[in-house]
Design an enzyme around this catalytic site. Structure first.
Site, PDB file in Angstrom:
ATOM      1  N   LYS A 147      -5.427  37.179   0.917  1.00 19.83           N
ATOM      2  CA  LYS A 147      -4.049  37.363   0.448  1.00 19.83           C
ATOM      3  C   LYS A 147      -3.931  38.274  -0.781  1.00 19.83           C
ATOM      4  O   LYS A 147      -2.908  38.922  -0.965  1.00 19.83           O
ATOM      5  CB  LYS A 147      -3.402  36.008   0.150  1.00 19.83           C
ATOM      6  CG  LYS A 147      -3.144  35.187   1.400  1.00 19.83           C
ATOM      7  CD  LYS A 147      -2.425  33.896   1.066  1.00 19.83           C
ATOM      8  CE  LYS A 147      -2.248  33.030   2.301  1.00 19.83           C
ATOM      9  NZ  LYS A 147      -1.410  31.863   2.021  1.00 19.83           N
ATOM     10  N   GLY A 174      -0.626  21.257  -8.352  1.00 22.90           N
ATOM     11  CA  GLY A 174      -1.530  22.305  -7.889  1.00 22.90           C
ATOM     12  C   GLY A 174      -1.171  23.649  -8.497  1.00 22.90           C
ATOM     13  O   GLY A 174      -0.037  23.850  -8.958  1.00 22.90           O
ATOM     14  N   ALA A 222      -0.932  29.260  -3.070  1.00 24.85           N
ATOM     15  CA  ALA A 222       0.327  28.751  -2.491  1.00 24.85           C
ATOM     16  C   ALA A 222       1.246  28.252  -3.594  1.00 24.85           C
ATOM     17  O   ALA A 222       2.462  28.437  -3.541  1.00 24.85           O
ATOM     18  CB  ALA A 222       0.039  27.640  -1.485  1.00 24.85           C
TER      19      ALA A 222
END
Length: 282
Positions: A71, A130, A134
């Site tokens: 990515k 997190g 993402a």
């Protein structure tokens, strides 16, 4: 009526590629909308990424997805980036526009699309569990969608602080980092709780992020990015405490809807894609 045997190509470059169910969802949408397009899932190792992108270019692919671990690395092989992809610094959807390959990021956009079916995020306070790729994407899109404040809860301070700094510097929202060194209690004024860790992902289905489930209150929206299984332990705990929930399948479908709009220009039927994923029995 002359036949045209040239099918427009799309697909995904990832490593590993075998566990990604996106192909089933997207091909179902192509069939449903009578598009003769194809989606090809490809195992591409990091040292072959440049060649794979050059190949997609040479073969006239209409676009492709990039998943882990490409990515960020793919960016240098593209001709430009969309607004949020530029802020996030990562790309998961590449679109062929006027002979150029443009990188977009639908990770966060798909999430916000799924979430907005449950609530309007404007002005809300968010707890983000997190701080990986993402999480960056979700944080940026939530900020661009108008949330007021994001608390990034993460074990690694370096990554957590980096996401908070990104939000503070590049978006209208404010963010703070909170160390995750013990069971985290969700502050009562929180509107949205988002898990963007991989805790609870198949096969580790009995795990749940280390938060105090009793700090989840009715009125909070709890969203989990994990698509497999869709009803994670976290979402079950949230439902039991009267929270509204949004699952990872909805986010995956949201990404698909946005990606297909980029590629084909069509607003595809989200339910057809969700059904295709349901049929896999994830």
């Amino acid at each position: 009526m002359p036949h045209d045997f040239l099918q427009p190509l799309t697909g995904c470059f990832a490593c590993p590629a075998g566990e990604n169910p996106t192909v089933a969802m997207i091909e179902a949408a192509y069939r449903h909308h009578d598009l003769p397009w194809r989606y090809i899932n490809c195992e591409v190792t990091p040292d072959n990424l440049a060649a794979a992108v050059a190949g997609a270019r040479a073969m006239g692919w209409r676009g492709f997805n990039c998943s882990i671990p490409h990515k960020v690395a793919v960016v240098e092989h593209l001709d430009g980036l969309g607004e949020s992809a530029q802020i996030i610094g990562a790309v998961n959807t590449i679109v062929a526009r006027d002979g150029k390959l443009i990188g977009e990021n639908t990770d966060g956009k798909g999430f916000v699309r799924a979430l907005s079916r449950t609530c309007d995020p404007k002005g809300m306070k968010v707890v983000l569990l997190g701080a990986g790729g993402a999480a960056r994407a979700v944080a940026v899109e939530l900020a661009l969608a108008g949330v007021a404040q994001i608390t990034v809860v993460n074990r690694s301070a370096t990554r957590g602080e980096a996401v908070a700094q990104l939000i503070n510097e590049k978006t209208p929202a404010t963010a703070t980092y909170q160390p995750w060194d013990s069971t985290y209690s969700i502050p009562p004024e929180t509107g949205i709780v988002v898990n963007v860790t991989s805790i609870g992902l198949y096969p580790d289905v009995d795990s749940t992020p280390d938060i105090d489930h009793d700090s989840l209150r009715p009125g909070m929206v709890v969203a989990d990015g994990i698509p497999n299984p869709p009803r994670t332990k976290l979402l079950q705990a949230a439902e039991a405490r009267g929270c509204k929930t949004a699952d990872g399948l909805g986010m995956l479908v949201g990404q698909g809807v946005i990606g297909l709009k980029y590629w084909t220009g069509i607003d595809v039927d989200a339910e057809v894609m969700r059904q295709a994923l349901n049929d896999l029995g994830l």
